[in-house]
Design a protein around this motif. Structure first.
Motif, PDB file in Angstrom:
ATOM      1  N   VAL A 142      -9.964 -33.954  19.880  1.00 35.66           N
ATOM      2  CA  VAL A 142     -10.746 -33.089  20.778  1.00 35.66           C
ATOM      3  C   VAL A 142     -11.529 -32.061  19.972  1.00 35.66           C
ATOM      4  CG1 VAL A 142     -10.642 -31.387  22.637  1.00 35.66           C
ATOM      5  CG2 VAL A 142      -9.113 -33.373  22.672  1.00 35.66           C
ATOM      6  N   LEU A 143     -12.808 -31.968  20.280  1.00 41.48           N
ATOM      7  CA  LEU A 143     -13.691 -30.955  19.716  1.00 41.48           C
ATOM      8  C   LEU A 143     -14.198 -30.100  20.865  1.00 41.48           C
ATOM      9  CD1 LEU A 143     -15.476 -29.694  17.470  1.00 41.48           C
ATOM     10  CD2 LEU A 143     -17.114 -31.534  17.876  1.00 41.48           C
ATOM     11  N   ILE A 144     -13.914 -28.813  20.823  1.00 41.64           N
ATOM     12  CA  ILE A 144     -14.368 -27.893  21.870  1.00 41.64           C
ATOM     13  C   ILE A 144     -15.813 -27.486  21.602  1.00 41.64           C
ATOM     14  CG2 ILE A 144     -14.049 -25.618  22.910  1.00 41.64           C
ATOM     15  CD1 ILE A 144     -11.823 -27.481  23.669  1.00 41.64           C
ATOM     16  N   LEU A 145     -16.633 -27.571  22.640  1.00 42.46           N
ATOM     17  CA  LEU A 145     -18.016 -27.093  22.570  1.00 42.46           C
ATOM     18  C   LEU A 145     -18.159 -26.043  23.668  1.00 42.46           C
ATOM     19  CD1 LEU A 145     -20.817 -27.418  21.261  1.00 42.46           C
ATOM     20  CD2 LEU A 145     -21.352 -29.088  23.039  1.00 42.46           C
ATOM     21  N   SER A 146     -18.241 -24.782  23.277  1.00 44.98           N
ATOM     22  CA  SER A 146     -18.129 -23.700  24.252  1.00 44.98           C
ATOM     23  C   SER A 146     -19.172 -22.617  24.022  1.00 44.98           C
ATOM     24  CB  SER A 146     -16.726 -23.080  24.155  1.00 44.98           C
ATOM     25  OG  SER A 146     -16.617 -21.928  24.965  1.00 44.98           O
ATOM     26  N   MET A 147     -19.425 -21.834  25.073  1.00 46.94           N
ATOM     27  CA  MET A 147     -20.307 -20.683  24.936  1.00 46.94           C
ATOM     28  C   MET A 147     -19.526 -19.427  24.538  1.00 46.94           C
ATOM     29  SD  MET A 147     -21.073 -19.927  28.989  1.00 46.94           S
ATOM     30  CE  MET A 147     -22.013 -18.446  28.659  1.00 46.94           C
ATOM     31  N   TYR A 148     -18.171 -19.518  24.516  1.00 48.85           N
ATOM     32  CA  TYR A 148     -17.334 -18.358  24.226  1.00 48.85           C
ATOM     33  C   TYR A 148     -16.911 -18.365  22.759  1.00 48.85           C
ATOM     34  CZ  TYR A 148     -16.947 -18.600  29.309  1.00 48.85           C
ATOM     35  OH  TYR A 148     -17.221 -18.679  30.646  1.00 48.85           O
ATOM     36  N   ASP A 149     -17.045 -17.215  22.084  1.00 44.28           N
ATOM     37  CA  ASP A 149     -16.659 -17.138  20.684  1.00 44.28           C
ATOM     38  C   ASP A 149     -15.552 -16.118  20.429  1.00 44.28           C
ATOM     39  OD1 ASP A 149     -17.975 -14.747  21.033  1.00 44.28           O
ATOM     40  OD2 ASP A 149     -19.340 -14.982  19.334  1.00 44.28           O
ATOM     41  N   ASN A 150     -14.823 -15.707  21.494  1.00 44.22           N
ATOM     42  CA  ASN A 150     -13.778 -14.715  21.265  1.00 44.22           C
ATOM     43  C   ASN A 150     -12.508 -15.371  20.726  1.00 44.22           C
ATOM     44  OD1 ASN A 150     -11.826 -15.285  23.568  1.00 44.22           O
ATOM     45  ND2 ASN A 150     -13.733 -15.007  24.686  1.00 44.22           N
ATOM     46  N   ALA A 203      -6.791 -28.803  19.878  1.00 46.49           N
ATOM     47  CA  ALA A 203      -8.179 -29.074  19.490  1.00 46.49           C
ATOM     48  C   ALA A 203      -8.302 -29.087  17.970  1.00 46.49           C
ATOM     49  CB  ALA A 203      -9.108 -28.025  20.087  1.00 46.49           C
ATOM     50  N   LYS A 204      -9.146 -29.966  17.461  1.00 51.42           N
ATOM     51  CA  LYS A 204      -9.352 -30.086  16.019  1.00 51.42           C
ATOM     52  C   LYS A 204     -10.611 -29.387  15.543  1.00 51.42           C
ATOM     53  CE  LYS A 204      -5.701 -32.579  15.948  1.00 51.42           C
ATOM     54  NZ  LYS A 204      -4.424 -31.952  15.529  1.00 51.42           N
ATOM     55  N   GLY A 205     -11.357 -28.826  16.483  1.00 50.93           N
ATOM     56  CA  GLY A 205     -12.556 -28.112  16.099  1.00 50.93           C
ATOM     57  C   GLY A 205     -13.095 -27.295  17.246  1.00 50.93           C
ATOM     58  N   TYR A 206     -14.001 -26.369  16.929  1.00 45.35           N
ATOM     59  CA  TYR A 206     -14.553 -25.457  17.934  1.00 45.35           C
ATOM     60  C   TYR A 206     -15.973 -25.098  17.492  1.00 45.35           C
ATOM     61  CZ  TYR A 206     -14.203 -21.709  21.475  1.00 45.35           C
ATOM     62  OH  TYR A 206     -14.355 -20.909  22.580  1.00 45.35           O
ATOM     63  N   ILE A 245     -23.294 -32.352  15.061  1.00 47.15           N
ATOM     64  CA  ILE A 245     -23.068 -33.679  14.472  1.00 47.15           C
ATOM     65  C   ILE A 245     -22.116 -33.586  13.282  1.00 47.15           C
ATOM     66  CG2 ILE A 245     -24.205 -35.583  13.245  1.00 47.15           C
ATOM     67  CD1 ILE A 245     -26.695 -34.890  15.049  1.00 47.15           C
ATOM     68  N   ALA A 246     -22.271 -32.531  12.467  1.00 44.21           N
ATOM     69  CA  ALA A 246     -21.364 -32.337  11.334  1.00 44.21           C
ATOM     70  C   ALA A 246     -19.934 -32.134  11.821  1.00 44.21           C
ATOM     71  CB  ALA A 246     -21.817 -31.136  10.506  1.00 44.21           C
ATOM     72  N   ALA A 247     -19.775 -31.388  12.919  1.00 43.91           N
ATOM     73  CA  ALA A 247     -18.444 -31.162  13.482  1.00 43.91           C
ATOM     74  C   ALA A 247     -17.838 -32.463  13.993  1.00 43.91           C
ATOM     75  CB  ALA A 247     -18.531 -30.131  14.608  1.00 43.91           C
ATOM     76  N   ILE A 248     -18.651 -33.262  14.680  1.00 45.95           N
ATOM     77  CA  ILE A 248     -18.183 -34.558  15.182  1.00 45.95           C
ATOM     78  C   ILE A 248     -17.733 -35.448  14.027  1.00 45.95           C
ATOM     79  CG2 ILE A 248     -18.936 -36.706  16.278  1.00 45.95           C
ATOM     80  CD1 ILE A 248     -20.731 -34.939  18.092  1.00 45.95           C
ATOM     81  N   ASP A 249     -18.534 -35.515  12.969  1.00 45.37           N
ATOM     82  CA  ASP A 249     -18.191 -36.320  11.797  1.00 45.37           C
ATOM     83  C   ASP A 249     -16.863 -35.871  11.189  1.00 45.37           C
ATOM     84  OD1 ASP A 249     -20.397 -37.959  11.934  1.00 45.37           O
ATOM     85  OD2 ASP A 249     -21.599 -36.767  10.547  1.00 45.37           O
ATOM     86  N   ALA A 250     -16.702 -34.545  11.017  1.00 47.18           N
ATOM     87  CA  ALA A 250     -15.502 -34.021  10.376  1.00 47.18           C
ATOM     88  C   ALA A 250     -14.252 -34.294  11.211  1.00 47.18           C
ATOM     89  CB  ALA A 250     -15.660 -32.513  10.140  1.00 47.18           C
ATOM     90  N   VAL A 251     -14.340 -34.036  12.502  1.00 43.17           N
ATOM     91  CA  VAL A 251     -13.172 -34.209  13.373  1.00 43.17           C
ATOM     92  C   VAL A 251     -12.832 -35.688  13.528  1.00 43.17           C
ATOM     93  CG1 VAL A 251     -12.320 -33.892  15.732  1.00 43.17           C
ATOM     94  CG2 VAL A 251     -13.522 -32.024  14.577  1.00 43.17           C
ATOM     95  N   GLY A 275     -10.447 -34.627  10.003  1.00 45.06           N
ATOM     96  CA  GLY A 275     -10.427 -33.241   9.560  1.00 45.06           C
ATOM     97  C   GLY A 275     -10.583 -32.271  10.726  1.00 45.06           C
ATOM     98  N   SER A 276     -11.076 -31.093  10.427  1.00 48.51           N
ATOM     99  CA  SER A 276     -11.309 -30.084  11.461  1.00 48.51           C
ATOM    100  C   SER A 276     -12.622 -29.381  11.158  1.00 48.51           C
ATOM    101  CB  SER A 276     -10.165 -29.068  11.513  1.00 48.51           C
ATOM    102  OG  SER A 276     -10.035 -28.397  10.270  1.00 48.51           O
ATOM    103  N   TYR A 277     -13.156 -28.706  12.157  1.00 47.26           N
ATOM    104  CA  TYR A 277     -14.421 -28.012  11.971  1.00 47.26           C
ATOM    105  C   TYR A 277     -14.473 -26.824  12.926  1.00 47.26           C
ATOM    106  CZ  TYR A 277     -19.388 -27.202  11.143  1.00 47.26           C
ATOM    107  OH  TYR A 277     -20.584 -26.636  10.781  1.00 47.26           O
TER     108      TYR A 277
END
Length: 213
Positions: free
Chosen positions: A87-95, A107-110, A121-127, A131-133
């Motif tokens: 799972v890679l989170i794609l969010s508008m929140y950065d807190n 989640a493996k990335g945010y 795309i780099a995050a998708i590749d890494a996760v 890996g994680s991103y």
């Protein structure tokens, strides 16, 4: 004798966001990338769980702020039921609360929604590669000191503690001498602010701040 190098395996992913326009935009951006296949999309947590079982994607790109089930709770369920799906989170929140809650859920990335296509795309590749991103803003949020109560009002704090003790909305209303509707409103506000939808998550949040013995 020369051999032709094997083509990189395509990444099968699912888009999970309750806004069709967001999904359309993401699909258009990602389908232009040769190694990515958008295998499906879901507009709710329940739909995402059903499609995860049917499609078995490599990765799911998940929004946090959905109506029926927030992305953090969905990530918890995906981690429990489909551990092979990353799972890679794609969010508008950065807190920091959202980022750390997402990590705890599995989640493996945010990545933030305002990131450029190259970063997503780099995050998708890494996760997808195991890996994680974490985008720069998300990583920065992790090292910032966390606000003790995340700007909760005193009433919201009281409601959170009672929820952590397992009380229903009706019982909370009786305990605090408020209407059931008001108790429900405070509960929704807590979910929106903290991104925590499970009783276990509320207990953990309250205990980390010393509100529960």
């Amino acid at each position: 004798m020369s051999t032709t190098p094997a083509s990189p395996r395509r990444i099968r992913l699912m888009l999970v966001d309750d806004h069709p326009l967001v999904r359309d935009g993401l699909r258009a951006r990602l389908e232009a990338v040769a190694q990515i296949e958008v295998a499906g999309e879901a507009g709710s947590g329940a739909e995402a769980l059903a499609l995860a079982e049917q499609l078995a994607p490599d990765l799911m790109l998940v929004d946090i702020g959905m109506k029926d089930m927030n992305g953090i709770r969905l990530t918890e369920l995906l981690s429990e039921r489909f551990p092979a799906i990353r799972v890679l989170i794609l969010s508008m929140y950065d807190n920091s609360e959202y980022v750390t809650s997402a990590m705890r859920a599995g989640a493996k990335g945010y990545v933030l929604k305002d990131a450029g296509s190259h970063e997503i795309i780099a995050a998708i590749d890494a996760v997808a590669a195991g890996g994680s991103y974490y985008s720069a803003a998300a990583a920065q949020a992790l090292v910032k000191p966390q606000a003790q109560s995340f700007d909760l009002t005193e009433r919201e704090k009281e409601v959170l503690i009672l929820l952590a003790h397992g009380l229903s909305n009706k019982a909370i209303a009786q305990q605090l001498d408020i209407s059931v509707r008001t108790a429900e409103t405070h509960r929704l506000s807590l979910r929106r602010k903290l991104g925590i939808d499970s009783a276990a998550g509320l207990v953990k949040y309250a205990m980390e701040r010393g509100w529960l013995k």
